[in-house]
Design an enzyme around this catalytic site. Structure first.
Site, PDB file in Angstrom:
ATOM      1  N   LYS A   1       0.084 -15.119  -1.233  1.00 11.25           N
ATOM      2  CA  LYS A   1       0.397 -15.626   0.106  1.00 11.25           C
ATOM      3  C   LYS A   1      -0.577 -15.099   1.159  1.00 11.25           C
ATOM      4  CE  LYS A   1       4.404 -14.384   1.497  1.00 11.25           C
ATOM      5  NZ  LYS A   1       3.931 -13.165   2.215  1.00 11.25           N
TER       6      LYS A   1
ATOM      7  N   LYS B   1       2.877  -2.183  -5.898  1.00  7.33           N
ATOM      8  CA  LYS B   1       2.191  -3.384  -5.423  1.00  7.33           C
ATOM      9  C   LYS B   1       0.691  -3.248  -5.365  1.00  7.33           C
ATOM     10  CE  LYS B   1       2.393  -6.764  -1.640  1.00  7.33           C
ATOM     11  NZ  LYS B   1       2.980  -7.105  -0.329  1.00  7.33           N
TER      12      LYS B   1
ATOM     13  N   THR C   1      -3.584 -13.878   0.577  1.00  4.54           N
ATOM     14  CA  THR C   1      -4.891 -14.442   0.249  1.00  4.54           C
ATOM     15  C   THR C   1      -5.017 -15.863   0.788  1.00  4.54           C
ATOM     16  OG1 THR C   1      -4.905 -13.114  -1.770  1.00  4.54           O
ATOM     17  CG2 THR C   1      -6.489 -14.902  -1.659  1.00  4.54           C
TER      18      THR C   1
END
Length: 555
Positions: A70, A104, A72
């Protein structure tokens, strides 16, 4: 090349040259070295009367370990709009250090659609999170200090509502005891820590319009209650003034650049699963005065970040979104269709079709707010033409277009078609944004509306104590507040293992917290925690400095 290798190979422009692309004069930039800066309050005040540009939201399907991209895509679309001649700024959240060292990794985009300098952005950046953590914990210290010196405000030690925070995943701090060690250390009581991104100070920071509004909102924070259940606020402790002092410089929006030297505002960082998941109002509203288009993202899927963007941020800030992009990957759709992660490299058109049910619900969720949408397929190298055609066919049946994007590999060239489609949607003028519910809907019914209309649930449930808390808050004058749901990001339900687009489930409510300064209620559902823990093998295990002092393992 890897993301970090691409970023390190890039030649960056001076931040004042980047700011000049949206006509910010050099004397309005407060430099944090040559590639980072903050935009001064005086300049932001001088542009308040300008007409706003167009606002585009980027959201996504329900996240999976396969990845969606998202951020990116947000960067790639911003670069793509600039490529086709639209003066565009990007607005993103600042990454939290906790997930960077947890599960993450970095959060600055990827490939040739990144914001830089990425190591700085993912670590201490300009110190905003430190300021927010310090302001929050100053209030914590003032509460215990007040009680130690006589408790003039009559705090009931069983009803102190203000927890401490730190910007790191640490499950051991979820529930603690403070004040041990004798009378000189204060009174013994139960306490706990949340992660900084879940702090109400973070929420206020991201919703404040200016410094005065910031201080006013901080003063309204309810920190505890008397034995008669009367609220005690930060203002009564005289905490809002010194907290504002700690936040003064941080509230100025940060500006950096994409790999294509386009401006990006990165400011504020509430999580979308346990907080409201949007970057600061200050950054977004400033960008709208400076660009023809502003592309922003909201955390996780359209059930969480996008819903809170529409129902909290846009409602509170008077924003009017013009279009939305829903990001999907073939890999993630296959996971929602039942394919194991190890088998995602194999073509499976039927699994893609099955997984599209998840995409469809997110598209319908966005449309429920009156905002026109387009689907961006973030392409991976092993995606097949047949799999992408299955997504396009499904989207045509939904009445939306799906566009394949290759921004990771190709930068702005890979989002040019998507950029043209976004402009087409915006210029059609068909947006009719409206929140999901009105202010005067009772609090319980607001939560029920979100669960049933956006999550596909049959109902919400809660024990008697939680229902009574809803009733109390309604009677105490908080009934007009919107709802900020805290739940797992991995499913429309509260079961993270329930993929796709489940129906027939119920949403269990565990706790309700009032954020009187931010002016919303946090409704905690299922097993979600406001202080995350580290995984069995945290990313921190691989992060180190090499012999030249370069950071390795963060990305």
């Amino acid at each position: 090349m890897s993301d970090i290798e691409i970023a390190r190979a890039a030649t960056l422009n001076h931040i004042k040259d980047v700011a000049a692309k949206i006509d910010i004069p050099s004397d309005a930039i407060l430099e944090f070295g040559p590639y980072k800066g903050k935009v001064s309050y005086d300049y932001l005040k001088s542009i308040e009367g300008r007409k706003d540009g167009k606002l585009v939201l980027v959201t996504a399907i329900t996240p999976t370990p396969a990845g969606e991209g998202k951020t990116t895509t947000t960067v790639g679309l911003g670069d793509g709009l600039n490529r086709i001649g639209k003066k565009t700024a990007i607005c993103l959240r600042e990454p939290s250090v906790g997930p960077c060292f947890g599960v993450k990794g970095g959060a600055a985009g990827g490939g040739y659609a990144q914001v830089v300098p990425m190591e700085d952005i993912n670590l201490h950046f300009t110190g905003d999170f430190h300021a927010i953590t310090s302001a929050h914990n100053l209030l914590s210290a003032l509460i215990d200090n007040h009680i130690h010196w006589g408790n003039e405000l009559n705090f009931d030690l069983r009803r102190i509502a203000w927890r401490r925070v730190m910007d790191m995943n640490d499950r051991a701090l979820r529930s603690i005891t403070v004040g041990q060690g004798g009378p000189g250390n204060g009174f013994v009581r139960e306490d706990g820590f949340d992660i900084t991104v879940a702090s109400e100070v973070m929420a206020i920071f991201c919703l404040a319009r200016d410094l005065q509004d910031l201080e006013d909102k901080l003063g309204k924070i309810v920190v505890g209650y008397t034995r008669e259940k009367q609220p005690i606020t930060a203002k009564q402790l005289k905490a809002h003034g010194p907290m504002s002092v700690l936040l003064r410089d941080a509230l100025m929006p940060n500006i950096v650049q994409t790999l294509e030297h386009n401006p990006a505002f990165i400011h504020g960082g509430p999580f979308a699963n346990i907080a409201h998941g949007c970057n600061s109002v200050m950054a977004t509203k400033s960008a709208l005065k400076l660009g023809d288009y502003v592309v922003t993202e909201a955390g996780f899927g359209a059930d969480l970040g996008a819903e809170k963007f529409f129902d909290i941020k846009c409602r509170k800030a008077g924003l009017k979104p013009n279009a939305a992009v829903v990001v999907a990957t073939i890999r993630a759709l296959k996971m929602h269709g039942g394919v194991a992660k190890d088998n995602l490299g194999e073509e499976n058109v039927e699994a893609v079709r099955k997984g599209c049910a998840n995409l469809g619900r997110h598209v319908r969720n966005v449309k429920m707010f009156g905002v026109p949408a387009v689907v961006g397929i973030n392409r991976f190298s092993k995606d097949t033409d047949a799999e992408m055609e299955a997504v396009k066919e499904y989207c045509r049946e939904l009445g939306v277009e799906a566009i394949v994007c290759s921004h990771w590999a190709d930068g702005s060239a890979g989002t040019e078609e998507l950029a043209h489609k976004v402009v087409e949607l915006v210029e059609a003028g068909v947006d009719q944004y409206a929140p999901l519910y009105s202010d005067d809907v009772p609090l319980w019914d607001k939560m029920r509306t979100i669960a049933m209309q956006l999550y596909g649930a049959d109902d919400i449930i809660a024990d008697k104590k939680v229902r009574e808390r809803f009733r109390e808050l309604q009677e105490q004058g908080y009934g007009h507040f919107p709802i900020c749901v805290a739940k797992t990001q991995y499913s429309f339900s509260t079961d993270p293992n329930l993929k796709g687009a489940p129906t027939g489930h119920v949403v269990p409510i565990r706790e309700v917290r009032v954020s009187a300064g931010a002016e919303f209620l946090v409704v905690i559902c299922g097993e979600i925690m406001t202080m995350p823990g580290l995984p069995r093998v945290p990313s921190a295990n691989s992060i180190h400095l090499d012999e030249n002092g370069w950071i390795e393992g963060l990305f």
